[in-house]
Design a protein around this motif. Sequence first.
Motif, short mmCIF file in Angstrom:
data_model
loop_
_atom_site.label_atom_id
_atom_site.label_comp_id
_atom_site.label_asym_id
_atom_site.label_seq_id
_atom_site.Cartn_x
_atom_site.Cartn_y
_atom_site.Cartn_z
N ASP A 25 19.61 -28.83 41.83
CA ASP A 25 20.00 -27.43 42.00
C ASP A 25 20.94 -26.97 40.89
O ASP A 25 20.81 -25.86 40.38
CB ASP A 25 20.65 -27.22 43.38
N LYS A 26 21.87 -27.85 40.49
CA LYS A 26 22.79 -27.51 39.40
C LYS A 26 22.04 -27.33 38.08
O LYS A 26 22.31 -26.41 37.32
CB LYS A 26 23.86 -28.58 39.25
N VAL A 27 21.10 -28.23 37.82
CA VAL A 27 20.31 -28.14 36.59
C VAL A 27 19.47 -26.87 36.58
O VAL A 27 19.36 -26.18 35.56
CB VAL A 27 19.43 -29.40 36.41
N LYS A 28 18.87 -26.53 37.72
CA LYS A 28 18.09 -25.29 37.82
C LYS A 28 18.95 -24.08 37.54
O LYS A 28 18.54 -23.15 36.82
CB LYS A 28 17.48 -25.16 39.22
N GLU A 29 20.15 -24.06 38.11
CA GLU A 29 21.08 -22.94 37.89
C GLU A 29 21.48 -22.86 36.42
O GLU A 29 21.51 -21.78 35.83
CB GLU A 29 22.32 -23.11 38.78
N GLU A 30 21.77 -24.00 35.82
CA GLU A 30 22.14 -24.01 34.41
C GLU A 30 20.97 -23.55 33.54
O GLU A 30 21.16 -22.80 32.58
CB GLU A 30 22.57 -25.42 33.98
N GLN A 31 19.77 -23.95 33.89
CA GLN A 31 18.59 -23.52 33.14
C GLN A 31 18.44 -22.00 33.22
O GLN A 31 18.14 -21.35 32.21
CB GLN A 31 17.34 -24.20 33.67
N GLN A 33 20.86 -19.82 33.70
CA GLN A 33 21.93 -19.24 32.89
C GLN A 33 21.60 -19.33 31.40
O GLN A 33 21.83 -18.37 30.65
CB GLN A 33 23.27 -19.96 33.17
N GLN A 34 21.05 -20.46 30.96
CA GLN A 34 20.67 -20.62 29.56
C GLN A 34 19.57 -19.63 29.18
O GLN A 34 19.58 -19.05 28.09
CB GLN A 34 20.21 -22.05 29.29
N LYS A 35 18.63 -19.44 30.06
CA LYS A 35 17.53 -18.50 29.80
C LYS A 35 18.06 -17.08 29.66
O LYS A 35 17.67 -16.34 28.75
CB LYS A 35 16.49 -18.57 30.91
N LEU A 36 18.97 -16.69 30.55
CA LEU A 36 19.56 -15.35 30.47
C LEU A 36 20.35 -15.18 29.19
O LEU A 36 20.27 -14.13 28.53
CB LEU A 36 20.45 -15.08 31.69
N ASN A 37 21.11 -16.20 28.81
CA ASN A 37 21.88 -16.14 27.57
C ASN A 37 20.96 -16.04 26.37
O ASN A 37 21.20 -15.26 25.44
CB ASN A 37 22.79 -17.36 27.46
N PHE A 38 19.89 -16.83 26.37
CA PHE A 38 18.91 -16.81 25.29
C PHE A 38 18.31 -15.41 25.13
O PHE A 38 18.19 -14.89 24.02
CB PHE A 38 17.82 -17.84 25.57
N GLU A 39 17.96 -14.79 26.23
CA GLU A 39 17.39 -13.44 26.19
C GLU A 39 18.39 -12.42 25.66
O GLU A 39 18.02 -11.52 24.91
CB GLU A 39 16.88 -13.04 27.57
N LYS A 40 19.66 -12.56 26.03
CA LYS A 40 20.70 -11.66 25.51
C LYS A 40 20.85 -11.82 24.00
O LYS A 40 20.97 -10.84 23.27
CB LYS A 40 22.05 -11.95 26.18
#
Length: 136
Positions: A25-31, A33-40
């Motif tokens: 669950d933590k890894v999914k959440e981090e993934q 967050q990383q995806k959102l940051n990448f898109e920004k």
Amino acid sequence: RNFDNHSRDYKTLQRNIVRQKEVYDKVKEEQLQQKLNFEKVLARLELEKSGWFLKKDQEATQALVAEMFMPRALTSYADAMFCCKFVRLLIRMKTPGFLFLDFFNCWTLLLCMNLRGCTEREAQMCGIILRLVAEM
């Protein structure tokens, strides 16, 4: 006695399953967050790309290669890969003023001039970049 061992093993397995689910669950959440940051970051780069190369000329490309790519590419394998991915990004974004053929020409000329002074490790990194850039 055998029942106690099985019971203990079963409880240990249950605890491990719970821990693994928490980690998952933590890894999914981090993934996410990383995806959102990448898109920004991509959105910001799209907005800024028109100011990166003010003119379509070889001097800007030479400066990019000599001052930014070459020093970073020789630092580490991760930096060499970053440089290649950044060039791919420039191409994919259709960055105004970035001319891939000029970039490739400048890169290979600079590489040829500096290759004799490179360490074995730096030469290997140059080879990696050359291969990856040639695949584009």
